[in-house]
Write a protein that holds these residues in place. Sequence first.
Motif, PDB file in Angstrom:
ATOM      1  N   GLY A 111      25.549  23.417  44.447  1.00 36.87           N
ATOM      2  CA  GLY A 111      24.836  22.176  44.698  1.00 36.87           C
ATOM      3  C   GLY A 111      25.497  21.338  45.765  1.00 36.87           C
ATOM      4  O   GLY A 111      26.304  21.846  46.557  1.00 36.87           O
ATOM      5  N   TRP A 112      25.128  20.067  45.740  1.00 37.64           N
ATOM      6  CA  TRP A 112      25.578  19.119  46.750  1.00 37.64           C
ATOM      7  C   TRP A 112      26.019  17.807  46.108  1.00 37.64           C
ATOM      8  O   TRP A 112      25.350  17.289  45.229  1.00 37.64           O
ATOM      9  CB  TRP A 112      24.437  18.816  47.729  1.00 37.64           C
ATOM     10  N   TYR A 113      27.131  17.319  46.599  1.00 39.49           N
ATOM     11  CA  TYR A 113      27.562  15.952  46.336  1.00 39.49           C
ATOM     12  C   TYR A 113      27.550  15.223  47.672  1.00 39.49           C
ATOM     13  O   TYR A 113      27.480  15.833  48.723  1.00 39.49           O
ATOM     14  CB  TYR A 113      28.991  15.925  45.775  1.00 39.49           C
ATOM     15  N   ARG A 114      27.640  13.916  47.611  1.00 36.67           N
ATOM     16  CA  ARG A 114      27.813  13.140  48.825  1.00 36.67           C
ATOM     17  C   ARG A 114      28.762  11.974  48.573  1.00 36.67           C
ATOM     18  O   ARG A 114      28.935  11.533  47.437  1.00 36.67           O
ATOM     19  CB  ARG A 114      26.473  12.613  49.339  1.00 36.67           C
ATOM     20  N   GLN A 115      29.356  11.523  49.652  1.00 36.28           N
ATOM     21  CA  GLN A 115      30.248  10.368  49.549  1.00 36.28           C
ATOM     22  C   GLN A 115      30.021   9.468  50.747  1.00 36.28           C
ATOM     23  O   GLN A 115      30.223   9.883  51.889  1.00 36.28           O
ATOM     24  CB  GLN A 115      31.709  10.800  49.469  1.00 36.28           C
ATOM     25  N   ALA A 145      26.020   9.513  54.507  1.00 34.96           N
ATOM     26  CA  ALA A 145      27.197   9.950  53.751  1.00 34.96           C
ATOM     27  C   ALA A 145      27.679  11.284  54.311  1.00 34.96           C
ATOM     28  O   ALA A 145      26.975  11.924  55.109  1.00 34.96           O
ATOM     29  CB  ALA A 145      26.854  10.113  52.268  1.00 34.96           C
ATOM     30  N   VAL A 146      28.833  11.681  53.859  1.00 38.08           N
ATOM     31  CA  VAL A 146      29.274  13.061  54.071  1.00 38.08           C
ATOM     32  C   VAL A 146      28.776  13.862  52.882  1.00 38.08           C
ATOM     33  O   VAL A 146      29.008  13.489  51.725  1.00 38.08           O
ATOM     34  CB  VAL A 146      30.806  13.158  54.189  1.00 38.08           C
ATOM     35  N   TYR A 147      28.080  14.935  53.174  1.00 38.41           N
ATOM     36  CA  TYR A 147      27.499  15.787  52.136  1.00 38.41           C
ATOM     37  C   TYR A 147      28.368  17.037  51.971  1.00 38.41           C
ATOM     38  O   TYR A 147      28.661  17.738  52.946  1.00 38.41           O
ATOM     39  CB  TYR A 147      26.070  16.173  52.510  1.00 38.41           C
ATOM     40  N   TYR A 148      28.734  17.290  50.717  1.00 38.45           N
ATOM     41  CA  TYR A 148      29.612  18.403  50.392  1.00 38.45           C
ATOM     42  C   TYR A 148      28.879  19.425  49.535  1.00 38.45           C
ATOM     43  O   TYR A 148      28.263  19.082  48.516  1.00 38.45           O
ATOM     44  CB  TYR A 148      30.836  17.919  49.616  1.00 38.45           C
TER      45      TYR A 148
END
Length: 114
Positions: free
Chosen positions: A35-39, A91-94
């Motif tokens: 999946g994806w997180y963002r910050q 955001a930066v998406y991880y």
Amino acid sequence: QVQLVESGGGLVQPGGSLTLSCAASGSISRFNPMGWYRQAPGKERELVAIISSGGSGKYGDSVKGRFAISRDYAKNTVSLQMNSLKPEDTAVYYCFYRAGVDYWGKGTLVTVSS
């Protein structure tokens, strides 16, 4: 060892769309979620979307109805289609792969601005 490489970030206008992709290599099992997180600057990392082995996706409240996650099990890739983008999506998406521990990519920056 697992490696994740994100791509597809960039600058987009509000209301626009963008697709992120993540290529996974190493010991990848289709039975483990990705999946994806963002910050965003000054904020905590938040879950954007996660896809299980069955192919069903779950989403953070702030992106429901706008984002769609998909996974290609043969190619070990996960994608995030982002529509109706808002400045607060900046955001930066991880990308992540969850196998007891979480493996992370280095992130890709998405900037939503006019």
